[in-house]
Design a protein around this motif. Structure first.
Motif, PDB file in Angstrom:
ATOM      1  N   LEU A 249       0.826  -1.194   0.000  1.00 50.27           N
ATOM      2  CA  LEU A 249       0.000   0.000   0.000  1.00 50.27           C
ATOM      3  C   LEU A 249       0.865   1.251   0.000  1.00 50.27           C
ATOM      4  CD1 LEU A 249      -2.599  -1.053   2.712  1.00 50.27           C
ATOM      5  CD2 LEU A 249      -2.939  -1.035   0.250  1.00 50.27           C
ATOM      6  N   SER A 250       0.405   2.278  -0.698  1.00 49.88           N
ATOM      7  CA  SER A 250       1.107   3.556  -0.665  1.00 49.88           C
ATOM      8  C   SER A 250       0.755   4.280   0.630  1.00 49.88           C
ATOM      9  CB  SER A 250       0.707   4.409  -1.871  1.00 49.88           C
ATOM     10  OG  SER A 250      -0.644   4.819  -1.746  1.00 49.88           O
TER      11      SER A 250
ATOM     12  N   TRP B 227      -5.870   6.902   3.936  1.00 48.27           N
ATOM     13  CA  TRP B 227      -7.295   6.767   3.604  1.00 48.27           C
ATOM     14  C   TRP B 227      -7.920   5.643   4.424  1.00 48.27           C
ATOM     15  CZ3 TRP B 227     -10.822   9.693   1.501  1.00 48.27           C
ATOM     16  CH2 TRP B 227     -10.442  10.705   0.620  1.00 48.27           C
ATOM     17  N   MET B 228      -7.205   4.535   4.552  1.00 46.28           N
ATOM     18  CA  MET B 228      -7.724   3.401   5.329  1.00 46.28           C
ATOM     19  C   MET B 228      -7.826   3.758   6.811  1.00 46.28           C
ATOM     20  SD  MET B 228      -5.825   0.259   3.384  1.00 46.28           S
ATOM     21  CE  MET B 228      -6.374  -0.979   4.504  1.00 46.28           C
TER      22      MET B 228
ATOM     23  N   LYS C  25      -0.526   7.213   0.913  1.00 47.86           N
ATOM     24  CA  LYS C  25      -1.846   7.817   0.738  1.00 47.86           C
ATOM     25  C   LYS C  25      -2.949   6.796   1.021  1.00 47.86           C
ATOM     26  CE  LYS C  25      -4.694  10.234  -2.636  1.00 47.86           C
ATOM     27  NZ  LYS C  25      -4.806  10.727  -4.004  1.00 47.86           N
ATOM     28  N   GLN C  26      -2.800   5.583   0.506  1.00 50.22           N
ATOM     29  CA  GLN C  26      -3.793   4.532   0.741  1.00 50.22           C
ATOM     30  C   GLN C  26      -3.878   4.174   2.226  1.00 50.22           C
ATOM     31  OE1 GLN C  26      -2.059   1.713  -2.021  1.00 50.22           O
ATOM     32  NE2 GLN C  26      -3.874   1.841  -3.345  1.00 50.22           N
TER      33      GLN C  26
ATOM     34  N   THR D   2     -10.812   6.079   7.239  1.00 53.38           N
ATOM     35  CA  THR D   2     -12.047   5.303   7.151  1.00 53.38           C
ATOM     36  C   THR D   2     -12.259   4.512   8.435  1.00 53.38           C
ATOM     37  OG1 THR D   2     -11.769   5.106   4.754  1.00 53.38           O
ATOM     38  CG2 THR D   2     -13.269   3.548   5.812  1.00 53.38           C
TER      39      THR D   2
END
Length: 142
Positions: free
Chosen positions: A60-61, A67-68, A63-64, A71
């Motif tokens: 995963l980057s 985001w996770m 940024k990802q 969330t």
């Protein structure tokens, strides 16, 4: 077992589990944040075990990952407030949980830039009427 029957069974099983969430939250004597903490801990350990058994094929980057995490914070706050609402009034909490379809029918077309569907709007009106009927019996929680 045909795929249609298999998916029908899975759907009914998920609805059964979803329905018992509020009841179990009401029966458990812990506070809402404690229930959420243990629930999250069980999910975390399960995901670690699954990650060991089935290692991910991609990374995963940054940024990802953020985001996770964001969330996860939103979902965690949702469960804390849901279980808190269950402790106050189970019927109102379940009604508010059913309102998620109402918000989805309005937010999804905006987010995905698609047209509003008449069927979704009609169902939203029906859900709203049901919410008003139930709140009519539980006026002290408005």
């Amino acid at each position: 077992m045909s795929n249609n029957i298999k998916y029908q069974f899975l759907l009914h099983f998920i609805v059964l589990i979803w329905g018992f969430t509020g009841i179990l939250g009401d029966l458990i004597s812990l506070d809402s944040y404690e229930i959420t903490f243990f629930r999250t801990g069980i999910a975390f350990l399960s995901l670690i075990i699954l990650g060991i058994i089935f290692p991910p094929k991609t990374s995963l980057s940054t940024k990802q990952i953020f985001w996770m995490l964001g969330t996860g914070v939103i979902v965690g706050l949702h469960w804390i407030t849901f279980f808190y609402a269950v402790k106050i009034s189970l019927s109102i909490a379940v009604v508010c949980m059913s309102a998620s379809t109402l918000f989805t029918s309005f937010l999804e077309p905006i987010i995905f830039k698609r047209k509003f569907l008449i069927s979704e709007l009609i169902l939203s009106i029906v859900v709203s009427i049901g919410i008003f009927i139930i709140f009519g019996f539980e006026m002290r929680y408005t």
